[in-house]
Design an enzyme around this catalytic site. Structure first.
Site: not given
Ligand code: DOR
Ligand code: ZN
Ligand code: ZN
Length: 428
Positions: A56, A58-59, A90, A150, A177, A276, A303, A307
């Protein structure tokens, strides 16, 4: 490719051994190996683990390259000891077609720091309305086996049922999720004592638990596999434990931050703690640790959610949700699970490499450290103590909740098919 001899490392935390890497493969594991023409790495006191696997991550590429790219994210992964990561869907555009997952797969190949296995979206545009082209993503060069919306929950029970039915044909898995959307409207943090005192909209545990309960029942009904992302409550643990006791094909992950941090931190109003699912209570944290120790929770997944500062350095309500995690994951697991006596290093290898590779049906990773296996390896100095300084991160983003915190352990070397991607804690 040249030979590398790792000398005197505790393989999976056991007795010191020598490990010879020849080309992309582990050539020999023995108590003493002649160095010959091999480059020697003295690993006295260090732990040798299989390369870590993240289910899990996020790239952010394509579309949010200001947060992370496949290249910067895989560099962060290598620094954290990972040799394979699953890239969440996502992105912009969403990874809901064969074209997008192949693009991410290709970018991963070009990065060279870590294998990238794209995750496909369950529904078109993560909208939850219409199934995405799951079969085409599976049949593509990316060979997608894990599907997830997700960031959003697949909340329609009929869509979830159809997705489970569809992936059953090729042994795929739906990674959910779990967040009931109506119960979390306007939610800003965990619902409890702290949210009441702060006057912030609460996110009840039942919003997570009700979806998990429904989905384990659906998976059992369909006879398919479901994986629950980022478990965060003691009640979620109980449901997964019950589902497993029934023999259903249910797996679950926990993030490092849910093993360490609680909603008390939200009192600072520092949005670095906004995530989240939200940080929960001490009771939840202890239940999650216990569940990871007894195997109810199968694995740790980061996860990693990068950002840019303008999306995090603002007032709580407006801030984006998520924390970076790749570069600190193993240290947090060492602190919360190893130094508490809940897991030994062999079990850490299980929860951070073997099991996630099995859940993702990932070839070539999560393999035993023995002759003939691909040389995907991570060398850890458990005695190291350092203070987290995000300025030095390989990730493009800095949104770590551990800034200034002392954490134990450091990945000194990472090897991807015999090539050192990290040497002495730095990118090679
Ligand atoms: O905190 C989170 N950030 N939870 C998620 O499910 C998505 C993720 C994101 O893509 O930033
Ligand atoms: Zn999630
Ligand atoms: Zn996630």
């Amino acid at each position: 490719m040249s030979k590398i001899l790792i000398r005197g490392a505790k393989v999976l935390g056991g007795e010191p051994q020598d490990v010879l890497i020849d080309g992309g493969t582990i050539a020999e594991v023995a108590s003493s190996i002649e160095a010959g023409d091999a480059t020697v790495i003295e690993a006295d006191g260090q732990i040798l683990l299989p390369g870590l696997v993240d289910l899990h991550t996020h790239l952010r590429e394509p579309g949010r390259e200001d947060s992370e790219t496949v290249l910067t994210g895989t560099r962060a992964a290598a620094i954290g000891g990972f040799t394979a990561v699953h890239a969440m869907a996502n992105t912009f555009p969403v990874a809901d077609t064969a074209g997008v997952v192949e693009q991410v797969y290709r970018l991963g190949k070009e990065s060279g720091y870590c294998d990238v296995q794209p995750v496909g979206a369950v529904t078109v545009g993560l909208e939850g309305k219409q199934l995405a082209e799951l079969g085409a993503m599976h049949d593509s060069a990316a060979g997608v086996k894990v599907f997830s919306d997700d960031g959003k929950c697949v909340d329609d029970a009929v869509i979830m049922r159809r997705a489970l039915e569809y992936v059953k044909a090729f042994d795929g898995v739906i990674a959910q999720h779990a967040q009931e959307p109506r119960l979390t409207e306007g939610a800003q943090m965990n619902e409890g004592v702290v949210s009441a005192e702060l006057g912030l909209g609460g996110w009840p545990a039942v919003a997570e638990e009700s979806i998990i309960a429904r989905d384990v029942l659906l998976a059992a009904h369909v006879g398919s596999r479901v994986h629950i992302c980022h478990l965060s409550t003691a009640g979620s643990v109980e449901i997964v434990r019950w589902a497993k006791s029934k023999g259903w094909d249910v797996t679950a992950e926990v993030t490092p931050h849910h093993l360490l941090l609680t909603d008390e931190l939200v009192r600072s109003y520092n949005p670095v703690y906004k995530v989240n699912p939200p940080l929960r209570t001490e009771t939840d944290v202890l239940a999650l640790r216990e569940a990871l120790a007894d195997g109810t929770i199968d694995c740790v997944a980061t996860d990693h959610a990068p950002h840019p500062h303008e999306d995090k350095d603002c007032e709580w309500a407006a801030a984006a949700m998520g924390m970076v995690g790749l570069e600190t994951a193993l240290s947090v697991v060492q602190e919360t699970m190893v130094e508490t006596g809940l897991l030994d290093w062999a079990a850490v290898a299980d929860r951070m490499s073997f099991r996630p590779a099995v859940i993702g049906r990932l070839d070539g990773h999560g393999r035993p450290i023995s002759a003939g296996e691909p040389a995907n390896l991570t060398l850890v100095d458990p005695a190291y103590r350092g203070t987290v300084d995000p300025a030095g991160f390989a990730s493009r983003s800095r949104n770590t909740p551990y800034q200034g915190r002392e954490l134990p352990g450091r990945v000194t070397h990472t090897f991807l098919r015999g090539r050192a991607t990290v040497v002495d804690g730095k990118l090679a």
